[in-house]
Design a protein around this motif. Structure first.
Motif, short mmCIF file in Angstrom:
data_model
loop_
_atom_site.label_atom_id
_atom_site.label_comp_id
_atom_site.label_asym_id
_atom_site.label_seq_id
_atom_site.Cartn_x
_atom_site.Cartn_y
_atom_site.Cartn_z
N VAL A 63 0.83 -1.20 0.00
CA VAL A 63 0.00 0.00 0.00
C VAL A 63 0.87 1.26 0.00
CG1 VAL A 63 -1.65 1.35 1.36
CG2 VAL A 63 -1.99 -1.10 1.07
N MET A 64 1.92 1.25 0.81
CA MET A 64 2.77 2.44 0.90
C MET A 64 3.61 2.63 -0.36
SD MET A 64 3.82 2.69 4.95
CE MET A 64 4.74 4.20 4.66
N ILE A 65 3.98 1.55 -1.02
CA ILE A 65 4.69 1.69 -2.30
C ILE A 65 3.80 2.41 -3.31
CG2 ILE A 65 5.58 0.41 -4.30
CD1 ILE A 65 6.62 -1.70 -2.38
N SER A 66 2.50 2.18 -3.21
CA SER A 66 1.56 2.82 -4.14
C SER A 66 1.27 4.27 -3.77
CB SER A 66 0.24 2.03 -4.18
OG SER A 66 -0.51 2.23 -3.00
N GLY A 67 1.88 4.75 -2.67
CA GLY A 67 1.68 6.14 -2.27
C GLY A 67 0.50 6.35 -1.36
N HIS A 68 -0.02 5.28 -0.76
CA HIS A 68 -1.16 5.37 0.14
C HIS A 68 -0.75 4.89 1.53
CE1 HIS A 68 -2.92 5.48 -3.87
NE2 HIS A 68 -3.99 6.03 -3.33
N ALA A 197 4.55 2.08 -9.94
CA ALA A 197 4.22 3.09 -10.95
C ALA A 197 3.23 4.12 -10.40
CB ALA A 197 3.64 2.41 -12.19
N ILE A 198 2.22 3.65 -9.68
CA ILE A 198 1.21 4.54 -9.11
C ILE A 198 1.84 5.44 -8.05
CG2 ILE A 198 -0.91 4.64 -7.74
CD1 ILE A 198 -1.65 1.91 -9.10
N GLY A 199 2.68 4.86 -7.20
CA GLY A 199 3.33 5.65 -6.16
C GLY A 199 4.33 6.63 -6.72
N PHE A 265 6.37 8.28 0.77
CA PHE A 265 5.41 8.85 -0.18
C PHE A 265 5.24 7.98 -1.42
CE2 PHE A 265 7.04 12.50 2.26
CZ PHE A 265 5.85 12.95 2.79
N GLY A 266 5.76 6.77 -1.37
CA GLY A 266 5.50 5.80 -2.44
C GLY A 266 6.52 5.81 -3.56
N GLY A 267 6.35 4.84 -4.46
CA GLY A 267 7.19 4.75 -5.64
C GLY A 267 8.26 3.68 -5.56
N GLU A 268 8.67 3.31 -4.34
CA GLU A 268 9.72 2.31 -4.19
C GLU A 268 9.62 1.67 -2.81
OE1 GLU A 268 13.51 4.96 -2.91
OE2 GLU A 268 12.63 5.46 -4.86
N GLY A 269 10.10 0.44 -2.73
CA GLY A 269 10.05 -0.26 -1.45
C GLY A 269 10.35 -1.73 -1.62
N SER A 270 10.36 -2.45 -0.53
CA SER A 270 10.71 -3.87 -0.56
C SER A 270 10.04 -4.61 0.58
CB SER A 270 12.23 -4.03 -0.46
OG SER A 270 12.59 -5.37 -0.24
#
Length: 322
Positions: A63-68, A197-199, A265-270
């Motif tokens: 969820v946080m990777i998507s910016g939420h 991509a969404i994040g 704020f999203g866009g990347e993570g693991s």
């Protein structure tokens, strides 16, 4: 392109090294205080108690990777704890009770997705509302609205306490399977790629044909599902139903996700690095208990860990990517 890949690799390497280094440092510090910290009983206890956060942290990462963001996890956990306890106490089989509980958690996740993606309510507000609602409903289901669900069937705690392999219970291995699925989702499926991509840029994602509403909605459903599993695990461990047992879980989830290098704020993570973040937080908690640190100091230190993780996240993103 080569330069971008090089920077991405450097950023990833830094995050990998940093989270492992923090974990090793914690073990070195607390082992120097007491050799019992590195003993098998304490390690098994850390892994066992990490199960709920493994489940929730992995799902929240997507969820946080998507910016939420999702603050309802603790509320869902508490509500599911009460429902699972009542179902088992009523004579329902463990499997049927677990299925009912998982369906309830998934439903709350579905509602979160609807509020955020269909009604366009700010995620922070929407999930805070469902957290409060879940806790309230959980309390209404308990005796006199403030009690606990006790006198549960003997053997119920076996799911989280009885050893099945290497001193660890069945719940731990189920959590490992769920986390492995989440890692695959993030790394190998379109949902994971779409989340990044969404994040990274929601407008660009929409223009490229990604169904943002459907995909983020699905991620909220996954969080609800995993929070329900965490509620079952926590209930089995405590051997009672408690609507407040998930209090603070949303904070812990954010700490481990950011510790694992997921950008706030999203866009990347693991997902897998989040699991190391879970071990960092749970090892720190166990170490502070061994060292006799007062509870109020423990809360302060956990808050400081979140601030530290955010500062590292900002530093890495600005200095390496930008």
């Amino acid at each position: 392109m080569g330069r971008i890949i090089g920077r991405f690799s450097m950023k990833t390497t830094i995050k990998n090294v940093y989270v492992f280094s923090v974990l090793i440092l914690i073990f070195v510090i607390f082992t120097s205080m007491s050799t019992k910290f590195i003993g098998a009983p304490n390690i098994v206890n850390i892994l066992r108690q990490s199960v709920p956060l493994f489940l929730i942290g992995g799902a929240v990462t997507l969820v946080m990777i998507s910016g939420h963001i999702d603050l309802s996890v603790g509320g869902i956990l508490g509500l599911c704890s009460v429902v699972y306890s009542l179902a088992v106490k009523s004579g329902m089989s463990y499997f049927a009770a677990a299925l009912l509980t998982v369906l309830l958690g998934t439903l709350v996740g579905f509602i979160n997705g609807y509020l955020v993606m269909k009604l366009n309510i700010v995620p922070l507000i929407a999930t805070l509302a469902t957290m409060t609602l879940s806790i309230g409903v959980g309390k209404l289901l308990t005796p006199r609205g403030v009690g606990l669900i006790k006198q549960l069937p003997r053997g119920m705690e076996g799911f989280m306490r009885t050893s099945v392999l290497f001193g660890l219970p069945l719940a731990f291995y189920i959590a490992v399977i769920v986390v492995a699925v989440l890692v695959i989702i993030q790394k190998k499926t379109v949902l994971g790629k779409y989340a990044a991509a969404i994040g990274g840029n929601r407008t660009a994602a929409e223009l490229s044909g990604i169904n943002v509403i459907k995909n983020v909605w699905l991620m909220y459903v996954i969080v609800g599902f995993c929070s329900a599993l965490a509620g079952i695990a926590r209930t089995s461990y405590l051997h009672l139903g408690d609507p407040g047992t998930g209090q603070g879980m949303e904070m812990d989830a954010m700490i481990v996700v950011v510790l694992g290098g997921t950008h706030f704020f999203g866009g990347e993570g693991s997902v897998w690095r989040t699991m190391i973040g879970v071990l960092v937080l749970m090892s720190l908690t166990a170490g502070m208990q061994v060292a006799g640190v007062p509870p109020y100091w423990q809360y302060s230190i956990r808050g400081a860990v979140l601030i530290f993780a955010l500062l590292v996240d900002i530093a890495v993103k600005e200095r390496i990517v930008d």
